[in-house]
Design a protein around this motif. Structure first.
Motif, mmCIF file in Angstrom:
data_model
loop_
_atom_site.group_PDB
_atom_site.id
_atom_site.type_symbol
_atom_site.label_atom_id
_atom_site.label_comp_id
_atom_site.label_asym_id
_atom_site.label_seq_id
_atom_site.Cartn_x
_atom_site.Cartn_y
_atom_site.Cartn_z
ATOM 1 N N PRO A 97 0.834 -1.211 0.000
ATOM 2 C CA PRO A 97 0.000 0.000 0.000
ATOM 3 C C PRO A 97 0.859 1.247 0.000
ATOM 4 N N ASN A 98 0.236 2.382 -0.030
ATOM 5 C CA ASN A 98 0.953 3.642 -0.186
ATOM 6 C C ASN A 98 1.987 3.810 0.911
ATOM 7 N N LYS A 99 3.231 3.985 0.462
ATOM 8 C CA LYS A 99 4.345 4.155 1.397
ATOM 9 C C LYS A 99 5.054 5.485 1.147
ATOM 10 N N ALA A 100 4.298 6.515 0.862
ATOM 11 C CA ALA A 100 4.888 7.821 0.562
ATOM 12 C C ALA A 100 5.890 8.209 1.628
ATOM 13 N N GLY A 101 7.080 8.642 1.141
ATOM 14 C CA GLY A 101 8.131 9.067 2.044
ATOM 15 C C GLY A 101 8.999 7.944 2.543
ATOM 16 N N GLN A 102 8.591 6.683 2.285
ATOM 17 C CA GLN A 102 9.381 5.547 2.739
ATOM 18 C C GLN A 102 10.503 5.268 1.716
ATOM 19 N N CYS A 103 11.333 4.296 2.018
ATOM 20 C CA CYS A 103 12.579 4.084 1.298
ATOM 21 C C CYS A 103 12.457 2.985 0.232
ATOM 22 N N GLY B 29 25.662 -6.005 -23.881
ATOM 23 C CA GLY B 29 25.449 -6.641 -22.586
ATOM 24 C C GLY B 29 23.985 -7.016 -22.293
ATOM 25 N N ARG B 30 23.823 -8.000 -21.401
ATOM 26 C CA ARG B 30 22.476 -8.391 -20.914
ATOM 27 C C ARG B 30 22.416 -8.022 -19.424
ATOM 28 N N PHE B 31 21.328 -7.352 -19.028
ATOM 29 C CA PHE B 31 21.238 -6.815 -17.664
ATOM 30 C C PHE B 31 19.851 -7.131 -17.061
ATOM 31 N N ARG B 32 19.805 -6.953 -15.745
ATOM 32 C CA ARG B 32 18.506 -6.978 -15.047
ATOM 33 C C ARG B 32 18.569 -5.984 -13.887
ATOM 34 N N VAL B 33 17.390 -5.419 -13.569
ATOM 35 C CA VAL B 33 17.308 -4.419 -12.509
ATOM 36 C C VAL B 33 16.056 -4.706 -11.671
ATOM 37 N N ALA B 34 16.126 -4.444 -10.353
ATOM 38 C CA ALA B 34 14.980 -4.655 -9.458
ATOM 39 C C ALA B 34 14.946 -3.550 -8.416
ATOM 40 N N ALA B 35 13.732 -3.276 -7.926
ATOM 41 C CA ALA B 35 13.549 -2.286 -6.850
ATOM 42 C C ALA B 35 13.130 -3.011 -5.580
ATOM 43 N N GLY B 36 13.603 -2.526 -4.456
ATOM 44 C CA GLY B 36 13.242 -3.121 -3.163
ATOM 45 C C GLY B 36 12.689 -2.078 -2.196
ATOM 46 N N TYR B 37 11.675 -2.481 -1.464
ATOM 47 C CA TYR B 37 11.108 -1.582 -0.448
ATOM 48 C C TYR B 37 11.724 -1.938 0.890
ATOM 49 N N LEU B 38 12.213 -0.935 1.601
ATOM 50 C CA LEU B 38 12.784 -1.115 2.939
ATOM 51 C C LEU B 38 11.918 -0.364 3.942
ATOM 52 N N HIS B 39 11.242 -1.103 4.800
ATOM 53 C CA HIS B 39 10.343 -0.413 5.750
ATOM 54 C C HIS B 39 11.151 0.186 6.888
ATOM 55 N N SER B 40 10.679 1.285 7.371
ATOM 56 C CA SER B 40 11.334 1.953 8.495
ATOM 57 C C SER B 40 10.664 1.544 9.799
ATOM 58 N N SER C 83 21.570 3.704 -2.786
ATOM 59 C CA SER C 83 21.117 4.064 -1.436
ATOM 60 C C SER C 83 19.616 4.349 -1.468
ATOM 61 N N CYS C 84 19.084 4.663 -0.325
ATOM 62 C CA CYS C 84 17.631 4.849 -0.173
ATOM 63 C C CYS C 84 17.157 6.080 -0.929
ATOM 64 N N ALA C 85 16.054 5.873 -1.644
ATOM 65 C CA ALA C 85 15.384 6.998 -2.306
ATOM 66 C C ALA C 85 13.933 7.024 -1.823
ATOM 67 N N ALA C 86 13.412 8.212 -1.550
ATOM 68 C CA ALA C 86 12.073 8.330 -0.994
ATOM 69 C C ALA C 86 11.015 8.171 -2.064
ATOM 70 N N LEU C 87 9.964 7.456 -1.702
ATOM 71 C CA LEU C 87 8.798 7.319 -2.572
ATOM 72 C C LEU C 87 8.013 8.617 -2.576
ATOM 73 N N GLY C 88 7.391 8.910 -3.696
ATOM 74 C CA GLY C 88 6.599 10.115 -3.798
ATOM 75 C C GLY C 88 5.246 9.966 -3.117
ATOM 76 N N SER C 89 4.439 11.036 -3.229
ATOM 77 C CA SER C 89 3.142 11.048 -2.550
ATOM 78 C C SER C 89 2.213 9.968 -3.063
ATOM 79 N N ALA C 90 2.427 9.533 -4.303
ATOM 80 C CA ALA C 90 1.608 8.461 -4.872
ATOM 81 C C ALA C 90 2.249 7.108 -4.645
ATOM 82 N N SER C 91 3.283 7.051 -3.822
ATOM 83 C CA SER C 91 4.017 5.823 -3.515
ATOM 84 C C SER C 91 4.692 5.264 -4.762
#
Length: 585
Positions: free
Chosen positions: A506-512, A554-565, A532-540
């Protein structure tokens, strides 16, 4: 009903000790010998049990230590100036004593004959008279009988439910212009030492009637009323004036003896006051064992109340939510009452008492609740796993142990920060289980509830589960797509910029949120960087850009991770899925 007695009353004259009128003749009067039939038999008056008077009651002062004086009719002398004496024989019918009396010869036709025999209360006596000429006796008169009643009657009580006696509790129920009924009760006083008038030497004439009057002692000509076999009589009167009045009542026995009057003072209002408000107060135990006796006591305010009044009682319990009527209970004059019950259903038993009201009191209702003990029910709650991916369906199982007649269970879910929602309600299966499914999006507490039944108490259980946050990623800036095996790759020119777009639920605005980039080489994936940590916007949401100028081939892959505070207790940290891309020249 009243009547005036027309009964002839006779009273013996008792002589004081030593007041003898004449000496007894030498010959014993009791022997009455010799008898000369030529001598005239005296006459006796119609009293003391003689003539038409029959067997009489007499009311001398008791005790009478001196004796009794009788009037006897003796004929006038008719030959040679002869004078006659009157003689009387008197005896107690129980055989305990007898005595004779005589007078001097006298020319008067009636002589007072004194008999030295003491009369006793409750005893019966016989007597007759003869003429004596100094030598012989005449034939005696017929025997007369009388009984001594020296104890008089009493008025036991005067009652009137409409008009309370002055100084007593209660208020008038009748006013001017209405009729009301007084009840008199009385009894005859028995001779000393007697318990029943039927015993020998315990005779009493019995209560004959009451005489009554208002505001003064009753006298001659005042109304009379005859009691019933129970010694009670009713008198109904019309209330013609307001204020305080006093009723005087005397009892009269069959011997004519009248009691001192008993008084009854009362107040007659000009009009009746309105009914008083009433409160039903109840006192009940807080708890009581099931099927054992319990007592609820109570009282009504603003008494007194009419004796014989009833209160209606109703009990509600888990098995009878609409209530069940219990037997009516009597209301005491002071407004108190008592309820005894043996509740068979456990849980909250509420006793409701209703007073219907009367002319002096308004209707009222009161209630009290007793918690009736029940056995403890066994209820547990389990989930298939303790932690769920975002939006995954949790299987929740409630298990209910043995009960009496209730097998319904409810399962509820309350997500962190959300409202409690009923997931499922129903009867458990033959194994005691009830299952439900719920989509988990955040930390959620499941609860199960058993409402209880007649013999088992309510029970509850709880189970908390965790949920990972939902991380969704997508790429932009590519110009085409391809597959390596079954994996989808986005294709970028080396002059373009790869952009990973991220949304967290769910919406985690301001979280990492963090990003990880990996390259495939040598048959394996190797981490190139982790941001490093980047803040989620108001719409999460957030985005991450990667330059590709040196990545051709090259062949690459990228992923995003949520870190709760520490401020987030609703979801666990998690990584989104890998997004794959390749770079061409």
């Amino acid at each position: 009903m009243t009547r005036t007695l027309r009964r002839r009353r006779r009273r013996l004259v008792l002589l004081l000790s030593g007041a003898l009128l004449a000496a007894l003749p030498t010959t014993a009067v009791a022997a009455q010998t010799p008898i000369d039939p030529a001598l005239p038999t005296p006459t006796v008056p119609n009293e003391y049990g003689c003539g038409s008077d029959g067997t009489a009651w007499i009311t001398p002062s008791i005790p009478s230590p001196a004796g009794v004086n009788f009037d006897v009719g003796i004929p006038r002398p008719t030959l040679n100036g002869q004078k006659f004496q009157g003689v009387v024989h008197l005896w107690d019918l129980d055989g305990s004593q007898s005595a004779d009396g005589a007078t001097d010869q006298s020319p008067v036709p009636y002589q007072g004959v004194y008999v030295p025999l003491s009369l006793a209360d409750g005893h019966s006596y016989g007597w007759y008279a003869s003429t004596f000429d100094g030598t012989s006796y005449s034939e005696p008169t017929g025997t007369c009988y009388f009984t001594v009643d020296g104890s008089g009657p009493t008025v036991g009580a005067i009652t009137n439910p409409d008009l309370p006696q002055s100084g007593s509790p209660g208020r008038p129920k009748k006013a001017v212009g209405q009729s009301t009924t007084f009840t008199f009760s009385g009894a005859e006083t028995l001779p000393a030492g007697c318990t029943t008038a039927a015993a020998p030497d315990c005779q009493a004439s019995g209560l004959d009637h009451f005489v009554y009057s208002f505001n003064q002692a009753p006298g001659s000509g005042d109304p009379e009323v005859v009691p019933g076999p129970d010694g009670k009589a009713d008198v109904t009167i019309n209330l013609t004036s307001w204020g305080t009045a006093t009723l005087y009542v005397s009892a009269v026995d069959a011997a004519g003896r009248r009691s001192q009057p008993l008084t009854y003072s009362f107040y007659v209002p000009s009009q009746l006051p309105p009914p008083a408000s009433t409160t039903v107060n109840l006192s009940a135990p807080a708890a009581s064992p099931r099927a054992l006796g319990l007592t609820v006591t109570g009282w009504l305010t603003y008494g007194p109340y009419d004796v014989g009044g009833l209160l209606h009682v109703r009990r509600t319990d888990p098995a009878h939510p609409a209530g069940v009527a219990l037997p009516d209970v009597p209301l005491a004059a002071d407004g108190s009452f008592r309820i005894t019950d043996h509740p068979g259903v456990g849980g909250a038993n509420t006793y409701t008492v209703s007073y219907p009201g009367d002319a002096d009191h308004l209707a009222a209702t009161g209630s009290a609740t007793v918690q009736v003990s029940r056995r403890a029910a066994s209820l547990s709650l389990a989930t298939d796993v303790p932690t769920y991916a975002y939006g995954a369906a949790a299987t929740v199982t409630a298990h209910l142990g043995p009960t009496y007649d209730g097998r319904t269970v409810q399962i509820w879910a309350q997500p962190a920060g959300g409202k409690k929602t009923l997931v499922k309600s129903g009867s458990v299966d033959s194994q005691g289980n009830l299952r439900a499914s719920w989509q988990v999006t955040r930390a959620t507490t499941f609860t199960a509830a058993f409402a209880g039944d007649q013999r088992y108490a309510p029970a509850g259980a709880a189970r908390s589960v965790q949920s990972y946050a939902g991380v969704t990623g997508s790429q932009s800036g590519y110009y085409t797509s391809t597959h390596y095996g079954s994996t989808l790759y986005r294709v970028y020119h080396h002059t373009a910029t790869e952009q990973l777009n991220v949304s967290v639920a769910p919406n985690k605005a301001g979280q990492c949120v963090i990003y990880r980039l990996e390259q495939y080489s040598g048959g394996a994936w190797h981490t190139l960087s982790t941001t490093s940590c980047a803040a989620l916007g108001s719409a999460s949401t957030a985005s991450h850009r990667i330059g590709l100028s040196h990545a051709a081939g090259g062949r690459f892959r990228v992923a995003a991770g949520y870190l709760h505070s520490s401020d987030d207790s609703t979801n666990l940290s998690t990584w989104g899925s890998w997004q794959y891309f390749t770079v061409v020249q």
